[in-house]
Write a protein that holds these residues in place. Structure first.
Motif, PDB file in Angstrom:
ATOM      1  N   GLU A 122       0.853  -1.192   0.000  1.00 47.53           N
ATOM      2  CA  GLU A 122       0.000   0.000   0.000  1.00 47.53           C
ATOM      3  C   GLU A 122       0.885   1.237   0.000  1.00 47.53           C
ATOM      4  OE1 GLU A 122      -3.220  -0.488   2.803  1.00 47.53           O
ATOM      5  OE2 GLU A 122      -3.210   1.647   3.255  1.00 47.53           O
ATOM      6  N   MET A 161      -4.827  -4.994  -4.441  1.00 47.56           N
ATOM      7  CA  MET A 161      -4.848  -4.701  -2.998  1.00 47.56           C
ATOM      8  C   MET A 161      -4.757  -6.032  -2.266  1.00 47.56           C
ATOM      9  SD  MET A 161      -5.083  -1.532  -1.995  1.00 47.56           S
ATOM     10  CE  MET A 161      -5.873  -1.606  -0.396  1.00 47.56           C
ATOM     11  N   PRO A 193      -0.573  -1.712  -6.017  1.00 47.97           N
ATOM     12  CA  PRO A 193      -1.941  -1.247  -5.770  1.00 47.97           C
ATOM     13  C   PRO A 193      -2.317  -0.068  -6.671  1.00 47.97           C
ATOM     14  CG  PRO A 193      -0.488  -0.438  -4.041  1.00 47.97           C
ATOM     15  CD  PRO A 193       0.347  -1.317  -4.924  1.00 47.97           C
TER      16      PRO A 193
END
Lengths: 415, 104
Positions: free
Chosen positions: A156, A222, A192
């Motif tokens: 992330e 994700m 992501p």
């Protein structure tokens, strides 16, 4: 006598302490730096050591060697900050009063935040490269790698050094080619984001660099979990990517004491004014380096440029004057692309990375384009880091970004 | 910045169609925006959309997927079920906000 306490003796904390010690009179200001250990790592080398570009002995030095005389360096774990009482509490019970506080404890990879990442295969077939131990384990794994699926994965954003994963796959391409294993290896880049990078021009240019090396990009991924037994990573939308060797960038978070002190956002980063690094909650607290929520790269160059602006502002503040200096979000990042070449990115809050030339004092460097000069610049930077940057000596690089030499693309408005 | 007509109103949008003036948004417009990307809003959809709007009032920027999950208390898995594929983008589009910043 007033006291400035700086939490963290990394790039930002060390630079700020040294520069301010030169500027603030010793009879008026006490400066204290707190860190949990005496290890100062040259972090770009975390990426280079696994490929043998830097040796592990070049990575680590003592923090105290870089903290000037006249600055107190305390070793201790930080328990919490009491911003109302203007005190720092250390885990061993020591208490430090401050007038001003700088939070510079950075960001840390947190593999514990993704189910299955820390399992029996951690640092065997599942690796990180953002830590000293991770770097050493990955060097061994790459040495023993005999082909298969090599997956580079980002959990992330934001992450420390957002270009490092791109560098990793390009360096791996070169490394495996030299070892005669490239044809036996599939390299996959799992992100992501919806492309190779966040900003349009850089994403397009860097995307070309990946595709011409036969590196496949898996966007919009994700991660939900790592399944170490099945050797796959799974996304929330139920995609599975198989790996033989997984190199992952775990979720990056600011220090836990920041959260315990009520000073952090949902990732423990300190919300600050993006032009002054001053806390939005407490005017006598600043956050420098990776531990703030500045909307730009978590990178050494940002720490460097923003510390220069902070030092000017802090001297004004100390003299009872308003702060008039403003940080523009300037970042300047070399991207190693293998075969002794590198690209250079130069950008700020308003201007995305563009192509063109960078007006470096010793001669122009090409932006977003591979060159050997850029690579030599990157290699030389390790010496500059230890000998010029950390001691707080002047660098021939202005803190503010320049548009000189940049090719502006009219259709590429800000991302 | 371009403008477009949505539900009979002049709306300011960016190149990707995200609203640039959050004050032009209301719940009726949200229904149309959702329909544009093939989503029929249910009670479950409104929870994160209301969270995004409320959070934006104080934070002045669009909440990330992580913030909707940790601060808003809605599991990421549920957000993927409600807004398939790209929940962060789809939620902010329907909520009349800019997509959350992907930090560089």
């Amino acid at each position: 006598m007033r006291t400035l306490v700086i939490l963290g003796g990394g790039t930002a904390g060390t630079m700020a302490a040294n520069k301010l010690r030169d500027r603030l009179a010793a009879e008026d200001w006490r400066i204290v730096v707190v860190d949990k250990d005496d290890n100062h790592d040259y972090q770009p080398a975390y990426l280079f050591v696994p490929f043998g570009i830097n040796k592990s002995k070049h990575v680590r030095r003592s923090r105290h060697a870089f903290i000037d005389d006249g600055i107190e360096l305390l070793m201790g774990e930080i328990d919490r900050v009491d911003p109302e009482g203007k005190q720092v509490h250390l885990a061993d019970g020591r208490e430090l009063d401050y007038d001003y506080l700088v939070i510079a404890t950075g960001t840390t990879p947190r593999p514990d935040q993704t189910p299955g990442m820390l399992g029996p295969e951690w640092r065997k077939s599942v690796h990180d490269f953002y830590t000293y131990e991770g770097m050493l384990a990955l060097k061994k794994a790459l040495k023993e790698f005999r082909g298969g699926r090599l997956v580079m994965h980002i959990t992330e954003l934001p992450i420390k050094c957002p270009v490092a994963p791109l560098e990793f796959v390009m360096l791996a391409d070169d490394y495996l080619t030299k070892k005669g294993l490239r044809k036996a290896t599939e390299i996959v880049y799992v992100t992501p984001l919806d492309g190779a990078f966040t900003k349009p021009v850089a994403s397009r240019e860097l995307g070309h660099h990946l595709s011409k090396r036969g590196i496949k990009v898996e966007p919009d991924f994700m991660i939900e979990s790592v399944d170490q037994e099945a050797k796959v990573i799974r996304s929330y939308d139920e995609r599975e990517i198989a790996f033989d060797l997984l190199v992952t960038v775990p979720l990056n978070m600011g220090a836990d004491y920041v959260a315990r002190s009520g000073l952090g956002d949902e990732l423990n980063y300190v919300p600050v004014d993006k032009h002054t690094n001053q806390s939005t909650a407490y005017p006598n607290i600043f956050a420098l380096g990776d531990g703030s929520n500045l909307p730009t790269s978590k990178a050494g160059s940002v720490a460097h440029f923003s510390v220069e602006v902070f030092v000017e502002n802090f001297c004004q503040l100390a003299a009872g004057q308003p702060m008039t200096h403003s940080f523009d979000g300037h970042a300047n990042c070399f991207v190693e692309s293998g075969k002794n070449k590198a690209l250079l990115l130069d950008f700020n809050y308003e201007t995305e990375p563009l192509t063109g030339h960078f007006p470096f004092p010793v001669g122009p460097m090409s932006l977003l384009k591979e060159s050997r000069t850029n690579h030599l610049g990157k290699l030389a930077f390790r010496h500059v880091y230890w000998n010029v940057l950390l001691p707080g000596r002047p660098m021939p690089l202005p803190a503010e970004m320049s548009m000189f030499g940049k090719n502006v693309e009219t259709e590429s408005a800000h991302a | 910045m371009p403008t477009t007509t949505i539900a009979g109103r002049q709306i300011d949008v960016d190149a990707e169609g995200f609203l640039t003036k959050p004050e032009q948004w209301d719940e009726e417009l949200a229904q149309t925006l959702a329909a544009n990307i093939g989503i029929t809003l249910t009670d479950a959809h409104w929870v994160p959309i209301h969270f995004l709007r409320k959070d934006f009032e104080t934070q002045k920027e669009t909440a990330t997927l992580r913030r909707v999950s940790t601060v808003g208390g809605i599991p990421v898995k549920d957000l993927f079920a409600l807004f398939p594929g790209k929940p962060a983008k789809k939620m902010s589009y329907i909520a009349g906000l800019q997509k959350p910043k992907g930090c560089v």
